[in-house]
Structure formats: structure tokens, C-alpha cells
Design a protein around this motif. Structure first.
Motif, PDB file in Angstrom:
ATOM      1  N   LEU A  92       0.776  -1.243   0.000  1.00 50.18           N
ATOM      2  CA  LEU A  92       0.000   0.000   0.000  1.00 50.18           C
ATOM      3  C   LEU A  92       0.806   1.291   0.000  1.00 50.18           C
ATOM      4  N   GLU A  93       2.137   1.207  -0.113  1.00 57.81           N
ATOM      5  CA  GLU A  93       2.831   2.453  -0.443  1.00 57.81           C
ATOM      6  C   GLU A  93       3.423   2.250  -1.824  1.00 57.81           C
ATOM      7  N   GLU A  94       2.572   2.340  -2.822  1.00 57.00           N
ATOM      8  CA  GLU A  94       2.955   2.031  -4.197  1.00 57.00           C
ATOM      9  C   GLU A  94       2.449   3.190  -5.054  1.00 57.00           C
ATOM     10  N   HIS A  95       3.345   3.751  -5.852  1.00 54.74           N
ATOM     11  CA  HIS A  95       3.036   5.035  -6.484  1.00 54.74           C
ATOM     12  C   HIS A  95       2.897   4.966  -7.993  1.00 54.74           C
ATOM     13  N   PHE A  96       2.214   5.970  -8.517  1.00 54.61           N
ATOM     14  CA  PHE A  96       2.168   6.218  -9.954  1.00 54.61           C
ATOM     15  C   PHE A  96       2.290   7.728 -10.131  1.00 54.61           C
ATOM     16  N   LEU A 110       0.425   9.348   5.817  1.00 59.93           N
ATOM     17  CA  LEU A 110       1.324  10.513   5.859  1.00 59.93           C
ATOM     18  C   LEU A 110       2.642  10.113   5.212  1.00 59.93           C
ATOM     19  N   HIS A 111       2.854  10.602   4.007  1.00 55.68           N
ATOM     20  CA  HIS A 111       4.007  10.173   3.193  1.00 55.68           C
ATOM     21  C   HIS A 111       5.088  11.255   3.201  1.00 55.68           C
ATOM     22  N   PRO A 112       6.373  10.862   3.101  1.00 54.73           N
ATOM     23  CA  PRO A 112       7.467  11.847   3.190  1.00 54.73           C
ATOM     24  C   PRO A 112       7.577  12.836   2.021  1.00 54.73           C
ATOM     25  N   ALA A 145       6.038  -2.111  -0.620  1.00 52.65           N
ATOM     26  CA  ALA A 145       7.343  -2.059  -1.282  1.00 52.65           C
ATOM     27  C   ALA A 145       7.870  -0.622  -1.394  1.00 52.65           C
ATOM     28  N   ASP A 146       7.031   0.332  -1.841  1.00 56.16           N
ATOM     29  CA  ASP A 146       7.385   1.695  -2.248  1.00 56.16           C
ATOM     30  C   ASP A 146       7.761   1.700  -3.731  1.00 56.16           C
ATOM     31  N   TYR A 147       7.021   0.893  -4.490  1.00 58.43           N
ATOM     32  CA  TYR A 147       7.206   0.806  -5.931  1.00 58.43           C
ATOM     33  C   TYR A 147       6.824   2.138  -6.585  1.00 58.43           C
TER      34      TYR A 147
HETATM   35 ZN    ZN Z   1       6.731   6.288  -1.143  1.00 55.44          ZN
END
Ligand code: ZN
Length: 326
Positions: free
Chosen positions: A7-11, A163-165, A284-286
């Protein structure tokens, strides 16, 4: 382990893509750019290969929070959320979404949160730290009084807030001068985000909204390691602290922590000892990290199979109401 939920996976939306470019060298950026825009090819292949059944996808950082013009922040947030909703609807069997919110205008952020959760079936929101409002040298943090009505409304939606950096403002980065390697995800992200989380705890946000849930990445941005000392020192020197409970209690009861970008068993076990495996979620932080690195570490980490199942899937399935609870 099959069936993992990350759930920390970005686009990225074409309007926010450039804000990620600064973190990469020219030789790496073309591939990263492709992965940020892609929702079908490389991403799904990685997920299939490493047992990630679902990704909860969010916009890149700092994206909306760095758009100083309020109207543009609102418009880009809406466009990015609409694009993400389209992607997710196409593959409801593999994706869910977090809303990007234009915090520059709290009422607009509330409206967008409602629209995303109620109309677009998003499962929460993800905000990249402080917002720049009006000019580039402002940093408004989420404990600011102007956000009180937003939090009251958000709490009623009964979904988590990630809350993301992001990096501190250049004007507030003196400690990093001459040491650019300390900026970004190596160090400054953690300090910025952990401090932001402590501000939320300290102002009494969770006394006012005890059911409010905030998610932190990177195994809690260092907080599990330091939380005892924070409580210990604040007991003797509270300096006007408004919060009613020890910070460790908020960390255990109002926060979930993800494994994004912190694939280290020793650190995971420390985090489990502080907040329990019920409050930790695999991520993951994909595409900034590889699903391969996250999954191969997690699948073999020296924890019990019960804890692996909880962290890898069951906790997230319950929190986000995805595909049953096991
Ligand atoms: Zn991230």
C-alpha cells in the motif's frame, strides 16, 4: 507468500511526473518515468512474479503538496484522482487507490476526500507532508488549526490517512548544507515525516478523534526505536504538551506502519515489539523500490507464519475491506 497486499505504491500523472525527476540521475530517470506512468505492463508483471495480489496506488511525492496555487492544486488533484480511478476500475481485481488531496485549501481537501471515497471507491488518502501555500517558502503542517474541520470530516469517512514523506524546504535545511546525500529518502524524509507525526500526536489530534487512523511508511520513520525515550522525557519535561496520552499509545492505537523501503528483519522485529504485528502492513514503495527486493526479503524473514500472514495480507485486507480477511 502469495496474496500480499502492498500500500505504499506510487504512480504519476503527467502533471506531477516532473516532481519526481529531481531524485534520479539522467541514466535512471527514463526507466523510472516509464514505471511511474505504467499501470498495466511492468507493474502487473512484478506483482505476479512476487506474489503481490493487490497494490493500493497513490500519486508520487511531493506532487499536489508542492503546488503553491490553490486552484491549480485542486485541479491537478482532481485530474490525478480521476486518472487513477480509471486505472483501478479496469483492474479492480488487482488495484485500489488512495486520494491525493489539495491541502492548500482545507474545504477543497474535504470535498475531494468525500468525492474519492464515496463516489470513486478509494480506500483512503495519501498526503505528502506539509503543503506550500501561496509562495514556495511556506510550509503548513497538518496540525495547523486551519485543518481542524478537515480532520473532523475526514474521521467520519472511516478510512486511513497515509502521511508520506517529502523533503524539508530549502530554507529550513541548514543542517543538510554541504551534505546533499542526507536529503531525500536516505535520511531527511524520515526526520521530516517522523517529526510531522509527532506534531499530530502532540496537538491532541487523536484525543479529539480517537478512531482516526494514520499510516506511516518505512517501518514508522524511526519512531518505534525512539518512542520510549520520547515518552520518558516528556513525563519529566512536558513543556506545555497538549496531548492527553503517552505518544506510544497513539503509535500503537492510531497508527499503522508499513515495511515500505525498509527491508530489514531486525528493524521489523523491533517494530513488532513496540506496536505488535497487528499494526504492521507489507509494502514495497514501488517503483522507487523493487517489488522483488521487498517480497524476497519479506517472504523469508525470520518471523512466524502467523505474523507473516497478518503483515503480508490479513491486516490490510481487514483495514481496507479487500478480498476477505485471510
Ligand atoms: Zn513512497
Amino acid at each position: 507468500m502469495d496474496g500480499k497486499i502492498g500500500l505504499e505504491e506510487h504512480f504519476a500523472h503527467p502533471d506531477t511526473l516532473a516532481l519526481s525527476e529531481v531524485y534520479f540521475t539522467a541514466d535512471v530517470w527514463p526507466d523510472m518515468r516509464k514505471r511511474l506512468l505504467d499501470m498495466a505492463e511492468v507493474r502487473l508483471k512484478q506483482m505476479d512474479q512476487y506474489g503481490m495480489e493487490y497494490m493500493i496506488v497513490s500519486l508520487n511525492s511531493p506532487a499536489i503538496q508542492a503546488i503553491t496555487d490553490k486552484d491549480r492544486a485542486r485541479d491537478v488533484a482532481r485530474r490525478a484522482n480521476d486518472l487513477l480511478a480509471e486505472h483501478v476500475q479496469k483492474r479492480w481485481d488487482r488495484f485500489r487507490a488512495f486520494a491525493a488531496l489539495p491541502m492548500q485549501e482545507p474545504d477543497e481537501a474535504t470535498t475531494e476526500a468525500y468525492r474519492c471515497v464515496r463516489d470513486l471507491s478509494f480506500v483512503g488518502a495519501l498526503v505528502n507532508g506539509y503543503s506550500q501555500i501561496g509562495d514556495e517558502d511556506t510550509a503548513v503542517y497538518l496540525d495547523d488549526r486551519r485543518y481542524r474541520p478537515f480532520w473532523a470530516e475526514f474521521a467520519t469517512l472511516d478510512v486511513p490517512f497515509y502521511l508520506h514523506p517529502r523533503d524539508p524546504l530549502p530554507s529550513q535545511s541548514r543542517i543538510y548544507e554541504g551534505h546533499p546525500w542526507l536529503l531525500g529518502s536516505a535520511w531527511a524524509f524520515n526526520v521530516e515525516t517522523a517529526t510531522h507525526a509527532l506534531r499530530l500526536m502532540g496537538t491532541g489530534l487523536f484525543d479529539e478523534h480517537p478512531r482516526l487512523t494514520v499510516i506511516l511508511g518505512h517501518l514508522g520513520e524511526g519512531l518505534p526505536f525512539l518512542i520510549w525515550r520520547i515518552d520518558h522525557r516528556l513525563r519529566t519535561a512536558p513543556r506545555g504538551l497538549p496531548a492527553k496520552q503517552p505518544f506510544s499509545r497513539y503509535l500503537s492505537e492510531n497508527f499503522f506502519l508499513t515495511t515500505s523501503g525498509n527491508f530489514r528483519t531486525q528493524t521489523l522485529i523491533d517494530t513488532m515489539l513496540e506496536v505488535s504485528s497487528d499494526r504492521i502492513l507489507f509494502s514495497a514503495d514501488y517503483p522507487f523500490e523493487r517489488v522483488e527486493d521487498a517480497a524476497t526479503w519479506f517472504d523469508l524473514a525470520s518471523i512466524s507464519e502467523t505474523d507473516r500472514l497478518k503483515i503480508g495480507r490479513a491486516n490490510a485486507a481487514k483495514l481496507f475491506k479487500i478480498g476477505g480477511s485471510s
